[in-house]
Design a protein around this motif. Structure first.
Motif, PDB file in Angstrom:
ATOM      1  N   LEU A  97      33.225 104.867 -24.429  1.00  0.00           N
ATOM      2  CA  LEU A  97      31.726 104.173 -23.924  1.00  0.00           C
ATOM      3  C   LEU A  97      31.271 103.720 -25.283  1.00  0.00           C
ATOM      4  O   LEU A  97      30.043 103.088 -25.036  1.00  0.00           O
ATOM      5  N   GLY A  98      32.027 103.642 -26.142  1.00  0.00           N
ATOM      6  CA  GLY A  98      31.184 102.779 -27.379  1.00  0.00           C
ATOM      7  C   GLY A  98      31.185 101.349 -27.360  1.00  0.00           C
ATOM      8  O   GLY A  98      31.455 100.855 -26.374  1.00  0.00           O
ATOM      9  N   PRO A  99      30.899 100.850 -28.582  1.00  0.00           N
ATOM     10  CA  PRO A  99      30.429  99.373 -28.752  1.00  0.00           C
ATOM     11  C   PRO A  99      31.764  98.405 -28.006  1.00  0.00           C
ATOM     12  O   PRO A  99      32.942  98.470 -28.570  1.00  0.00           O
ATOM     13  N   GLY A 100      31.244  97.702 -26.994  1.00  0.00           N
ATOM     14  CA  GLY A 100      32.205  96.618 -26.407  1.00  0.00           C
ATOM     15  C   GLY A 100      33.306  97.180 -25.777  1.00  0.00           C
ATOM     16  O   GLY A 100      34.093  96.498 -25.119  1.00  0.00           O
ATOM     17  N   ALA A 101      33.323  98.571 -25.617  1.00  0.00           N
ATOM     18  CA  ALA A 101      34.556  99.080 -24.990  1.00  0.00           C
ATOM     19  C   ALA A 101      34.452  98.996 -23.309  1.00  0.00           C
ATOM     20  O   ALA A 101      35.531  98.548 -22.677  1.00  0.00           O
ATOM     21  N   VAL A 102      33.273  98.909 -22.439  1.00  0.00           N
ATOM     22  CA  VAL A 102      33.215  98.776 -21.197  1.00  0.00           C
ATOM     23  C   VAL A 102      33.327  97.234 -20.801  1.00  0.00           C
ATOM     24  O   VAL A 102      34.345  96.917 -20.040  1.00  0.00           O
ATOM     25  N   PRO A 103      32.667  96.311 -21.520  1.00  0.00           N
ATOM     26  CA  PRO A 103      33.190  94.807 -21.111  1.00  0.00           C
ATOM     27  C   PRO A 103      34.370  94.603 -21.560  1.00  0.00           C
ATOM     28  O   PRO A 103      35.076  93.779 -20.945  1.00  0.00           O
ATOM     29  N   GLY A 104      34.986  95.281 -22.638  1.00  0.00           N
ATOM     30  CA  GLY A 104      36.413  95.086 -22.811  1.00  0.00           C
ATOM     31  C   GLY A 104      37.303  95.511 -21.713  1.00  0.00           C
ATOM     32  O   GLY A 104      38.203  94.926 -21.460  1.00  0.00           O
ATOM     33  N   ALA A 105      36.977  96.573 -21.071  1.00  0.00           N
ATOM     34  CA  ALA A 105      37.803  97.172 -19.983  1.00  0.00           C
ATOM     35  C   ALA A 105      37.957  96.176 -18.865  1.00  0.00           C
ATOM     36  O   ALA A 105      38.741  95.887 -18.161  1.00  0.00           O
ATOM     37  N   ASP A 111      38.649  87.765 -16.260  1.00  0.00           N
ATOM     38  CA  ASP A 111      39.126  86.416 -16.888  1.00  0.00           C
ATOM     39  C   ASP A 111      38.224  85.692 -17.874  1.00  0.00           C
ATOM     40  O   ASP A 111      38.262  84.487 -18.132  1.00  0.00           O
ATOM     41  N   VAL A 112      37.391  86.853 -18.553  1.00  0.00           N
ATOM     42  CA  VAL A 112      36.598  86.163 -19.523  1.00  0.00           C
ATOM     43  C   VAL A 112      36.323  87.231 -20.558  1.00  0.00           C
ATOM     44  O   VAL A 112      36.148  88.367 -20.219  1.00  0.00           O
ATOM     45  N   ARG A 252      28.027  80.999 -14.526  1.00  0.00           N
ATOM     46  CA  ARG A 252      28.284  79.687 -13.817  1.00  0.00           C
ATOM     47  C   ARG A 252      28.392  78.557 -14.953  1.00  0.00           C
ATOM     48  O   ARG A 252      29.084  77.753 -14.548  1.00  0.00           O
ATOM     49  N   ASN A 253      27.640  78.681 -16.133  1.00  0.00           N
ATOM     50  CA  ASN A 253      27.547  77.559 -17.122  1.00  0.00           C
ATOM     51  C   ASN A 253      28.529  77.944 -18.145  1.00  0.00           C
ATOM     52  O   ASN A 253      28.441  77.152 -19.050  1.00  0.00           O
ATOM     53  N   LEU A 254      29.583  78.877 -18.105  1.00  0.00           N
ATOM     54  CA  LEU A 254      30.322  79.168 -19.011  1.00  0.00           C
ATOM     55  C   LEU A 254      31.464  78.104 -19.157  1.00  0.00           C
ATOM     56  O   LEU A 254      31.898  77.672 -18.281  1.00  0.00           O
ATOM     57  N   ILE A 255      31.618  77.533 -20.174  1.00  0.00           N
ATOM     58  CA  ILE A 255      32.437  76.388 -20.668  1.00  0.00           C
ATOM     59  C   ILE A 255      33.504  76.653 -21.454  1.00  0.00           C
ATOM     60  O   ILE A 255      34.803  76.492 -21.133  1.00  0.00           O
ATOM     61  N   SER A 256      33.145  77.314 -22.824  1.00  0.00           N
ATOM     62  CA  SER A 256      34.376  77.394 -23.693  1.00  0.00           C
ATOM     63  C   SER A 256      34.485  79.077 -24.154  1.00  0.00           C
ATOM     64  O   SER A 256      34.932  79.239 -25.031  1.00  0.00           O
ATOM     65  N   ALA A 257      34.098  79.858 -23.307  1.00  0.00           N
ATOM     66  CA  ALA A 257      34.286  81.195 -23.324  1.00  0.00           C
ATOM     67  C   ALA A 257      35.739  81.700 -23.741  1.00  0.00           C
ATOM     68  O   ALA A 257      36.431  81.150 -22.693  1.00  0.00           O
ATOM     69  N   ALA A 258      36.184  82.332 -24.627  1.00  0.00           N
ATOM     70  CA  ALA A 258      37.452  82.724 -24.884  1.00  0.00           C
ATOM     71  C   ALA A 258      38.078  83.576 -23.807  1.00  0.00           C
ATOM     72  O   ALA A 258      37.283  84.300 -22.999  1.00  0.00           O
ATOM     73  N   ALA A 259      39.324  83.234 -23.375  1.00  0.00           N
ATOM     74  CA  ALA A 259      39.915  83.975 -22.339  1.00  0.00           C
ATOM     75  C   ALA A 259      40.227  85.250 -23.027  1.00  0.00           C
ATOM     76  O   ALA A 259      40.527  85.173 -24.166  1.00  0.00           O
ATOM     77  N   PRO A 260      40.492  86.601 -22.219  1.00  0.00           N
ATOM     78  CA  PRO A 260      40.822  87.735 -22.865  1.00  0.00           C
ATOM     79  C   PRO A 260      42.753  87.558 -23.187  1.00  0.00           C
ATOM     80  O   PRO A 260      43.427  86.614 -22.706  1.00  0.00           O
ATOM     81  N   ALA A 262      46.137  87.267 -23.229  1.00  0.00           N
ATOM     82  CA  ALA A 262      47.342  87.287 -22.293  1.00  0.00           C
ATOM     83  C   ALA A 262      48.389  88.601 -22.332  1.00  0.00           C
ATOM     84  O   ALA A 262      48.260  89.197 -21.409  1.00  0.00           O
ATOM     85  N   GLN A 263      48.625  88.874 -23.609  1.00  0.00           N
ATOM     86  CA  GLN A 263      49.579  89.945 -23.917  1.00  0.00           C
ATOM     87  C   GLN A 263      48.806  91.268 -23.514  1.00  0.00           C
ATOM     88  O   GLN A 263      49.476  92.085 -22.751  1.00  0.00           O
ATOM     89  N   ALA A 264      47.584  91.489 -23.955  1.00  0.00           N
ATOM     90  CA  ALA A 264      46.992  92.656 -23.443  1.00  0.00           C
ATOM     91  C   ALA A 264      46.713  92.858 -22.189  1.00  0.00           C
ATOM     92  O   ALA A 264      46.742  93.875 -21.596  1.00  0.00           O
ATOM     93  N   CYS A 265      46.207  91.646 -21.679  1.00  0.00           N
ATOM     94  CA  CYS A 265      46.002  91.566 -19.789  1.00  0.00           C
ATOM     95  C   CYS A 265      47.439  92.165 -19.184  1.00  0.00           C
ATOM     96  O   CYS A 265      47.324  92.842 -18.312  1.00  0.00           O
ATOM     97  N   ALA A 266      48.449  91.494 -19.640  1.00  0.00           N
ATOM     98  CA  ALA A 266      49.656  91.911 -19.142  1.00  0.00           C
ATOM     99  C   ALA A 266      49.835  93.367 -19.082  1.00  0.00           C
ATOM    100  O   ALA A 266      50.511  93.900 -18.168  1.00  0.00           O
ATOM    101  N   ALA A 267      49.780  93.864 -20.291  1.00  0.00           N
ATOM    102  CA  ALA A 267      49.948  95.353 -20.625  1.00  0.00           C
ATOM    103  C   ALA A 267      49.040  96.098 -19.692  1.00  0.00           C
ATOM    104  O   ALA A 267      49.578  97.187 -19.171  1.00  0.00           O
ATOM    105  N   GLU A 268      47.937  95.682 -19.617  1.00  0.00           N
ATOM    106  CA  GLU A 268      46.931  96.371 -18.868  1.00  0.00           C
ATOM    107  C   GLU A 268      47.534  96.605 -17.233  1.00  0.00           C
ATOM    108  O   GLU A 268      47.324  97.553 -16.619  1.00  0.00           O
TER     109      GLU A 268
END
Length: 282
Positions: A97-105, A111-112, A252-260, A262-268
């Motif tokens: 539950l540390g820095p960035g862990a929950v949003p990372g999960a 897809d953001v 709604r206004n996200l334009i260029s936010a990085a996608a997570p 792909a390799q990590a998402c496939a593994a998850e």
């Protein structure tokens, strides 16, 4: 944060897995509050303390000899069979539950890549609401003080360094499950097109606690109930509603936010699918 909410957060910290703290910078003195924030990436709760009358929502945990306890034991055995697997490693990651862990999960499901830099309003909302979801269970945890499965089956957990703290902390309901399911519901309202994936990931975040051997299945289910009730309760809070509107506008206004990645998402995805296949009925 008011005194009651602070006390409830202290109970959460005592019972949740102690994530490894990030190194502190020279500008961030090593205070108790700073250490708390490093291990638990949460903001001040919107609501004052645990869910009121939470025991009326879920009742007591399964009694000795009951069919419900037998069900818990069967699903615990299914979780133990996953030790050493990719699903078990994901359970260990979900314990953080540390820095960035929950949003990372939840970034793959959204897809953001949710982060302070790309999505500050969403991060602010998530941090504050996460404290509410986690503290919602603390009153009932203390009421029943149910033994955790690893203290009964004497098998390893995915968080061996935290077993000492968890051993004397109630298992029912699961605060991690409340956090995960609550985060899934919250982010589903921010990214409605991804609602199914986000809600599913919230469920799996709680299931990770069973796979980890630190919670029973009924603990995890009760945590989801607390998350749902707390999410409903949050709707009446003006500050929450204001922050939710800002987060939805940001999404709604996200334009260029990085996608997570792909390799990590496939593994998850593979870990989650494998875990469900290896533990039917979970």
């Amino acid at each position: 944060m008011n005194r009651l909410a602070a006390a409830s957060l202290a109970l959460l910290i005592a019972g949740c897995t102690a994530a490894v703290a990030a190194p502190q910078s020279a500008q961030a003195p090593a205070t108790a509050a700073g250490a708390q924030r490093a291990a638990f990436d949460m903001g001040p709760a919107y609501l004052p303390g645990p869910l009121p009358a939470g025991e009326t929502l879920v009742g007591a945990p399964p009694a000795a000899g009951s069919q419900a306890l037998q069900h818990d034991e069967a699903l615990s055995a299914a979780g133990l069979a996953l030790q050493g697997s990719a699903r078990f490693r994901l359970a260990a990651a979900d314990a953080d539950l540390g820095p960035g862990a929950v949003p990372g999960a939840f970034s793959c499901a959204a897809d953001v890549a949710i982060s302070d830099r790309a999505t500050p309003a969403i991060m602010h909302l998530l941090r504050r609401a996460t404290a509410d979801f986690g503290t919602s269970t603390s009153g009932v945890k203390a009421l029943y003080n149910r033994p955790r499965p690893f203290t009964v089956n004497n098998r390893p957990t995915c968080v061996p360094n935290d077993e000492g703290a968890l051993r004397n902390n109630g298992s029912y309901p699961s605060g991690h499950s409340a956090i995960g399911y609550g985060a899934g519901l919250l982010l589903a309202s921010v990214f409605p097109d991804r609602a199914a994936a986000l809600t599913r990931r919230g469920i799996e975040f709680g299931e990770s606690r069973r796979v980890c051997n630190v919670h029973w299945d009924s603990d995890v289910a009760a945590g989801r109930d607390f998350a749902a009730a707390t999410f409903a309760r949050l709707q009446s809070d003006p500050a929450f509603r204001e922050d939710l509107v800002k987060a939805q506008a940001e999404a709604r206004n996200l334009i260029s936010a990085a996608a997570p990645g792909a390799q990590a998402c496939a593994a998850e995805a593979a870990a989650l699918t494998g875990g469900r296949n290896e533990a039917p009925g979970s």
